[in-house]
Structures are given as C-alpha cells and as structure tokens.
Design a protein around this motif. Structure first.
Motif, PDB file in Angstrom:
ATOM      1  N   GLY A 100      -5.412  22.592  52.971  1.00 47.31           N
ATOM      2  CA  GLY A 100      -4.878  23.179  54.192  1.00 47.31           C
ATOM      3  C   GLY A 100      -3.396  23.458  54.030  1.00 47.31           C
TER       4      GLY A 100
ATOM      5  N   ASN B 184       0.670  23.175  55.012  1.00 47.51           N
ATOM      6  CA  ASN B 184       1.657  22.206  55.482  1.00 47.51           C
ATOM      7  C   ASN B 184       1.151  20.769  55.359  1.00 47.51           C
ATOM      8  N   ALA B 185       0.775  20.384  54.139  1.00 51.26           N
ATOM      9  CA  ALA B 185       0.155  19.078  53.887  1.00 51.26           C
ATOM     10  C   ALA B 185       1.022  17.929  54.401  1.00 51.26           C
TER      11      ALA B 185
ATOM     12  N   GLU C  12       0.767  17.644  58.222  1.00 59.06           N
ATOM     13  CA  GLU C  12      -0.585  17.307  58.646  1.00 59.06           C
ATOM     14  C   GLU C  12      -0.946  15.869  58.290  1.00 59.06           C
TER      15      GLU C  12
ATOM     16  N   LYS D  27       0.672  13.506  60.674  1.00 59.18           N
ATOM     17  CA  LYS D  27      -0.097  13.436  61.921  1.00 59.18           C
ATOM     18  C   LYS D  27      -1.315  12.525  61.753  1.00 59.18           C
ATOM     19  N   MET D  28      -1.982  12.622  60.584  1.00 56.14           N
ATOM     20  CA  MET D  28      -3.137  11.765  60.307  1.00 56.14           C
ATOM     21  C   MET D  28      -2.739  10.293  60.337  1.00 56.14           C
TER      22      MET D  28
END
Length: 77
Positions: A49, A51-52, A55, A58-59
């Motif tokens: 995906g 913008n690792a 992201e 966020k995870m």
C-alpha cells in the motif's frame, strides 16, 4: 511491497515481569553481568500500500501496541 518490522516494548517505568525472570535466570546460570533485561515482541509482515510509515503507525496506535504502557519502533524496507 514493503517489508515491515514493528518492535514493541514496555515503556520505561512499567514493570517488566518477564524481563526480571530472564534476568534472574541468566544471573542464576552464571551471567552475573546481565541487568535491566526487557522482553518485547516483534511483528513482521508485508505491506502492499501507499505511505507505509503512516499506515503502520496507525496500525500500532489502533491494534498492535497498547500505547498506554508500550512504545514501538517501526522499520520499513
């Protein structure tokens, strides 16, 4: 596709019972120079995906780490 590693540890000041057990066992086996042992966890996964970094952060904040008592470090390759 990015390879992601998330390293999670208890924050300083939070009692690490597992770390104390490891420290005591190592000391008991003769490695008396071991102190302040901390036990953590590492989660590794592939991420496909954009913008690792953002992201994965966020995870971590949502699921992977309990940010009240844990801190984390992210590696993206």
């Amino acid at each position: 596709m990015a390879k992601v590693k998330v390293h999670i540890f208890l924050k300083p000041g939070v009692l690490d019972v597992q770390g104390k057990a490891v420290e005591g066992a190592l000391n008991g086996l003769g490695w008396t120079g071991v102190s302040n042992a901390r036990v953590g966890k590492m989660i590794e996964f592939d991420f496909d995906g954009d913008n690792a970094d953002a992201e994965v952060r966020k995870m971590c904040d949502t699921l992977l780490a309990n940010t009240v008592i844990e801190s984390y470090r992210i590696e993206v390759e």
